[in-house]
Design a protein around this motif. Structure first.
Motif, short mmCIF file in Angstrom:
data_model
loop_
_atom_site.label_atom_id
_atom_site.label_comp_id
_atom_site.label_asym_id
_atom_site.label_seq_id
_atom_site.Cartn_x
_atom_site.Cartn_y
_atom_site.Cartn_z
N ILE A 1 -5.45 -5.88 -0.57
CA ILE A 1 -5.18 -5.79 -2.00
C ILE A 1 -6.43 -5.32 -2.73
CG2 ILE A 1 -4.50 -7.11 -4.05
CD1 ILE A 1 -3.13 -9.08 -1.97
N TYR A 2 -6.30 -4.23 -3.48
CA TYR A 2 -7.41 -3.73 -4.29
C TYR A 2 -7.16 -4.10 -5.73
CZ TYR A 2 -8.71 -0.87 -0.28
OH TYR A 2 -9.09 -0.44 0.94
N GLN A 3 -8.18 -4.58 -6.38
CA GLN A 3 -8.11 -4.92 -7.80
C GLN A 3 -8.71 -3.76 -8.58
OE1 GLN A 3 -6.88 -8.22 -8.59
NE2 GLN A 3 -6.60 -7.31 -10.60
N MET A 4 -7.85 -3.06 -9.32
CA MET A 4 -8.35 -1.94 -10.12
C MET A 4 -8.23 -2.32 -11.59
SD MET A 4 -9.15 0.41 -7.89
CE MET A 4 -9.16 1.99 -8.73
N GLY A 5 -9.24 -3.01 -12.09
CA GLY A 5 -9.17 -3.47 -13.47
C GLY A 5 -8.06 -4.49 -13.62
N THR B 1 -3.40 -4.55 -9.79
CA THR B 1 -3.67 -4.83 -8.38
C THR B 1 -2.83 -3.89 -7.54
OG1 THR B 1 -1.98 -6.54 -8.41
CG2 THR B 1 -4.27 -7.27 -8.66
N VAL B 2 -3.49 -3.26 -6.53
CA VAL B 2 -2.80 -2.34 -5.65
C VAL B 2 -2.66 -3.00 -4.29
CG1 VAL B 2 -2.87 -0.07 -4.56
CG2 VAL B 2 -3.79 -0.38 -6.87
N HIS B 3 -1.43 -3.12 -3.82
CA HIS B 3 -1.19 -3.64 -2.47
C HIS B 3 -1.17 -2.47 -1.51
CE1 HIS B 3 0.17 -7.91 -3.41
NE2 HIS B 3 -0.22 -7.39 -4.57
N ALA B 4 -2.35 -2.09 -0.98
CA ALA B 4 -2.42 -0.95 -0.08
C ALA B 4 -1.70 -1.29 1.22
CB ALA B 4 -3.86 -0.57 0.19
N LEU B 5 -1.83 -2.52 1.67
CA LEU B 5 -1.01 -3.03 2.77
C LEU B 5 -0.36 -4.30 2.26
CD1 LEU B 5 -3.27 -2.60 5.95
CD2 LEU B 5 -1.36 -1.16 5.21
N GLY C 1 3.56 8.27 7.06
CA GLY C 1 3.88 7.84 5.71
C GLY C 1 3.35 8.87 4.75
N SER C 2 3.89 8.85 3.55
CA SER C 2 3.44 9.84 2.57
C SER C 2 2.10 9.42 1.99
CB SER C 2 4.49 9.96 1.46
OG SER C 2 4.76 8.67 0.97
N SER C 3 1.58 10.27 1.15
CA SER C 3 0.27 10.01 0.55
C SER C 3 0.30 8.71 -0.25
CB SER C 3 -0.11 11.19 -0.35
OG SER C 3 -1.38 10.97 -0.87
N GLY C 4 -0.69 7.88 -0.04
CA GLY C 4 -0.77 6.62 -0.77
C GLY C 4 0.04 5.51 -0.15
N SER C 5 0.65 5.76 1.00
CA SER C 5 1.50 4.75 1.62
C SER C 5 0.69 3.66 2.30
CB SER C 5 2.45 5.41 2.62
OG SER C 5 1.69 6.07 3.61
N GLY C 6 -0.60 3.91 2.57
CA GLY C 6 -1.44 2.88 3.17
C GLY C 6 -1.92 3.20 4.57
N LYS C 7 -1.74 4.48 5.01
CA LYS C 7 -2.12 4.86 6.37
C LYS C 7 -3.62 4.67 6.61
CE LYS C 7 -0.80 9.12 5.93
NZ LYS C 7 -0.32 9.15 4.52
N SER C 8 -4.40 5.21 5.70
CA SER C 8 -5.85 5.12 5.90
C SER C 8 -6.32 3.68 5.86
CB SER C 8 -6.59 5.93 4.83
OG SER C 8 -6.32 7.30 5.01
N THR C 9 -5.70 2.91 4.99
CA THR C 9 -6.05 1.50 4.91
C THR C 9 -5.77 0.81 6.25
OG1 THR C 9 -5.43 1.60 2.59
CG2 THR C 9 -5.74 -0.58 3.53
N ALA C 10 -4.59 1.13 6.80
CA ALA C 10 -4.22 0.54 8.10
C ALA C 10 -5.20 0.98 9.18
CB ALA C 10 -2.80 0.97 8.48
N1 LIG Z 1 -11.10 1.49 -2.11
C1 LIG Z 1 -9.95 1.43 -2.80
N2 LIG Z 1 -9.93 0.90 -4.03
C2 LIG Z 1 -8.79 0.83 -4.72
N3 LIG Z 1 -7.63 1.28 -4.28
C3 LIG Z 1 -7.57 1.83 -3.07
C4 LIG Z 1 -8.75 1.94 -2.27
N4 LIG Z 1 -8.39 2.54 -1.08
C5 LIG Z 1 -7.09 2.77 -1.18
N5 LIG Z 1 -6.59 2.36 -2.36
C6 LIG Z 1 -5.20 2.44 -2.77
O1 LIG Z 1 -4.39 1.94 -1.74
C7 LIG Z 1 -3.26 2.72 -1.57
C8 LIG Z 1 -3.17 3.22 -0.14
O2 LIG Z 1 -4.22 4.13 0.09
P1 LIG Z 1 -4.47 4.86 1.46
O3 LIG Z 1 -5.73 5.62 1.35
O4 LIG Z 1 -4.36 3.87 2.56
O5 LIG Z 1 -3.24 5.87 1.55
P2 LIG Z 1 -2.92 6.97 2.64
O6 LIG Z 1 -1.60 6.63 3.21
O7 LIG Z 1 -4.04 7.09 3.58
O8 LIG Z 1 -2.79 8.28 1.75
P3 LIG Z 1 -3.22 9.79 2.15
O9 LIG Z 1 -2.13 10.30 3.01
O10 LIG Z 1 -3.23 10.47 0.82
O11 LIG Z 1 -4.53 9.72 2.80
C9 LIG Z 1 -3.34 3.85 -2.57
O12 LIG Z 1 -2.56 3.51 -3.69
C10 LIG Z 1 -4.79 3.88 -2.95
O13 LIG Z 1 -4.93 4.30 -4.31
#
Ligand SMILES: Nc1ncnc2c1ncn2[C@@H]1O[C@H](COP(=O)(O)OP(=O)(O)OP(=O)(O)O)[C@@H](O)[C@H]1O
Ligand SMILES: [Mg+2]
Lengths: 245, 409
Positions: free
Chosen positions: A13-17, A20-24, A41-50
């Motif tokens: 969970i990222y806190q943006m001001g 709150t964004v639930h990346a996973l 998954g599409s952009s922003g779905s949480g792949k990189s976070t995972a």
């Molecule tokens: N360091 C961070 N601080 C705040 N929010 C973040 C941070 N990293 C990721 N997020 C948010 O978490 C969500 C998932 O991000 P993530 O980078 O995992 O997506 P992704 O699936 O890898 O997308 P892409 O295909 O565009 O790379 C997004 O809404 C992103 O804005």
């Protein structure tokens, strides 16, 4: 049976001001030795976070992550570094070779940080370069190689430390489609030889080369199963996805 | 384990951007060179001084008398001789020492730089074969009691005069001093390569004659020799006590031993050196800040590399070590260059100063040689500065988050 990778109800969970964004958002999944899994998954779905969590580059906000049965979700930076060194081999979209080091020195890096002696380091790095067919380029600088060759060097580097998991983040993203296919074929070959591969991509046509697909949307798993199941490539609410080649 | 790679990388990056490396190291180079030059010159100075004192004799005691103590109080040579007789265990010899200016001629040749000293027969210790100021006799004899008592026009000359005025055959010949003919009775051994104006260009005459030439009644300078280096201070005490007895005040005389002079000189040079080195150290500090600055730039430039290394398993201390080694290597190379430059400059300065002093000193040559210790310390300090000032940027690198670092372009 013990899984190689096991995520139990993982939240990031990222806190943006105010927001709150639930990346996973409660991800539970497991990968066993010898699997070839594509996380899509599409952009922003949480792949990189995972990927960051599986790659021990980051820790979950809550939930548990076990790698080889060891709980890494509470480890400090240096412990994570050691786990990365021992168990993980990274392949990045941008190859991420160090420009000032030659090919051999780049491939030696994980062994250097593992404390392997220089003679053994050299020998193992050469063997690894042999596997990707680039041993004769070992004295070249990365800038003297083509993109595809650089990606193969980065694969050799990922293999050098003999990791339990190969973690590939959009490995074909910077390559033309033919070279991309070669790299994918190489990952398949590695998997056939027994390596566990986790591939992260937004591209269905690439994901289907894996044996299993895990699809993320808004931080949740919406599909987890055989890559050849037609449901695996259905992308709800998202149009304009690249057609499989 | 990754020391050698870090070291090689550091050297490589220094080689690939030589201009930047040079500018980074400039402060260290200048600082180290300055320290080497200063310590070399100080060292050379000290060595030369010590040599000169040594040639004068380490047992020498100079007694200067400034006045009469507001009355008719005077010190006669006999008073001083009496001291020597009374304390033979401390005082080995004493003589008046009267410097005078006069034109020295031999035929049509004129010797303008010749030093003339008036002394007594006690100036030369026949038993030790040495004068109180260190000279030894090569030919003939020294002045005798009769010569001194009767103001005889005899003299003992240095080897330069022997060569220049008499072509090596001086005994029994005459020269004129201030117009009066003097017969050469002795020739001194060469001690300063027989150069004009050197310690070989001198004449000893009876002190009475010198006093007369100066228009003075009493000698204002006496040379004593103590029996040894360790009896010098006791001898000094005895002399001072005797002088105080006459003058009833310590304002009218000054007694100094050779050892004290040497010490005072050495202390002065050392103090000067410390002050100058401290000033040079400011440059080292600036150099350290230069290194810190360039390392901070380097860490930023190589953020991605740091991320890659961390993803491959580099721990904080591996990254920190790499950057500290890089900073240390940079400053070590700077230090080595500074040492080289310093030695060259010191040598040049040494030649210059040596040339200036050639005529004046008693033959002890001047050479500005840095000590091994100074070089080792200069090198050590420059490496330490690199490590010290490299630590902050290195720590910054070590603390980078691998995810952010990998994403950095
Ligand atoms: N360091 C961070 N601080 C705040 N929010 C973040 C941070 N990293 C990721 N997020 C948010 O978490 C969500 C998932 O991000 P993530 O980078 O995992 O997506 P992704 O699936 O890898 O997308 P892409 O295909 O565009 O790379 C997004 O809404 C992103 O804005
Ligand atoms: Mg991403």
């Amino acid at each position: 049976m013990e899984h190689l990778i096991e995520l139990k109800d993982v939240y990031k969970i990222y806190q943006m001001g105010e927001e709150t964004v639930h990346a996973l958002d409660g991800v539970t999944m497991a990968v066993d030795p010898g699997e070839f899994v594509a996380i899509v998954g599409s952009s922003g779905s949480g792949k990189s976070t995972a990927m960051n969590i599986i790659g021990c580059l980051d820790v979950p906000t809550s939930g548990q992550y076990l790698l080889g049965g060891i709980d890494v979700s509470t480890m400090d930076d240096d412990q994570q570094a050691e786990i990365r060194n021992k168990m993980l081999g990274f392949i990045f979209q941008q190859y991420n070779l160090i420009p000032k080091l030659n090919v051999l020195e780049n491939v030696e890096l994980p062994l250097l940080y593992a404390g392997v002696s220089s003679a053994e380091r050299r020998q193992r790095a050469l063997a690894s370069l042999e596997r990707v067919g680039l041993a004769e380029k070992c004295k070249n600088l990365p800038s003297q190689l083509s993109g595809g060759q650089q990606q193969r060097v980065s694969i050799a580097r990922a293999l050098a430390g003999n990791p339990s998991v190969i973690l590939a983040d959009e490995p074909t993203g910077a390559l033309d489609s033919r070279t991309g296919r070669e790299v994918l074929a190489f990952l398949q070959k590695l998997n056939a030889e027994g390596d566990t591969v986790v591939l992260i991509t937004h591209d269905n046509s690439i994901a289907v080369k894996a044996k299993r697909i895990v699809r993320l949307q808004d931080g949740k798993i919406i599909y987890d199963g055989d890559a050849h199941d037609p449901m695996a490539v259905v992308q709800p609410g998202e149009a304009g996805e690249e057609a499989p080649t | 384990m990754n020391f050698s790679q870090s070291f090689r990388l550091a050297v490589k990056s220094l080689m690939t951007s030589k201009m930047r490396a040079l500018l980074t190291m400039l402060g260290i180079i200048i600082g180290v060179a300055a320290v080497i030059v200063i310590t070399s010159l100080g060292n050379g100075m000290q060595m030369m001084m010590n040599q000169q004192f040594e040639s004068l004799g380490a047992n020498l005691i100079q007694v200067s008398i400034f006045g009469r103590g507001g009355g008719s109080r005077t010190i006669q040579p006999e008073d001083m001789y009496a001291l020597a007789e009374k304390y033979p265990q401390y005082i080995a010899g004493v003589s008046p020492y009267v410097s005078t200016q006069a034109v020295v001629r031999k035929g049509i040749d004129e010797f303008k730089r010749t030093s003339i000293y008036g002394v007594s027969e006690a100036f030369y210790d026949a038993a030790r074969g040495q004068a109180l100021s260190g000279e030894t006799l090569r030919e003939g004899r020294f002045l005798t009691y009769i010569d001194v008592e009767r103001y005889q026009n005899v003299c003992v000359i240095g080897s330069y005069l022997e060569q220049a005025a008499f072509r090596g055959d001086a005994l029994g010949k005459t020269l004129t001093i201030g117009g009066a003919p003097y017969t050469v009775v002795g020739v001194l051994k060469e001690q300063a390569r027989s150069e004009e104006g050197s310690g070989d260009d001198l004449i000893f005459i009876p002190y009475g004659s010198a006093l007369r030439a100066n228009g003075m009644a009493d000698a204002s300078l006496y040379l004593f020799n103590s029996t040894g280096r360790d009896t010098a201070s006791t001898a000094k005490g005895i002399i001072e006590a005797r002088l105080f007895q006459t003058f009833q005040s310590s304002d009218y005389y000054f007694v100094m031993t050779s050892a004290e002079m040497m010490d005072a000189m050495n202390t002065m040079i050392s103090t000067l050196m410390v002050v100058l080195v401290a000033i040079a150290a400011i440059s080292l500090l600036v150099g350290g800040i230069g290194i810190m600055n360039i390392m901070l730039v380097s860490v930023t430039e190589r953020t991605r590399e740091i991320g890659i290394r961390k993803s491959l398993g580099a721990k904080g201390r591996d990254i920190r070590g790499q950057f500290v080694i890089e900073a240390g290597t940079t400053s070590a190379v700077g230090g080595a260059l500074g040492i080289g430059l310093g030695i060259l400059l010191a040598q040049a300065a040494g030649v210059l100063i040596g040339g200036m002093m050639a005529g004046q000193n008693g033959g002890g040559g001047f050479s500005a040689v840095p000590t091994v210790g100074a070089i080792a310390i200069a090198f050590g300090v420059s490496v330490a500065i690199g490590i010290l000032f490299g630590y902050l940027p290195a720590n910054k690198a070590a603390k980078l988050n691998p995810i952010d670092a990998l994403r950095y372009d």
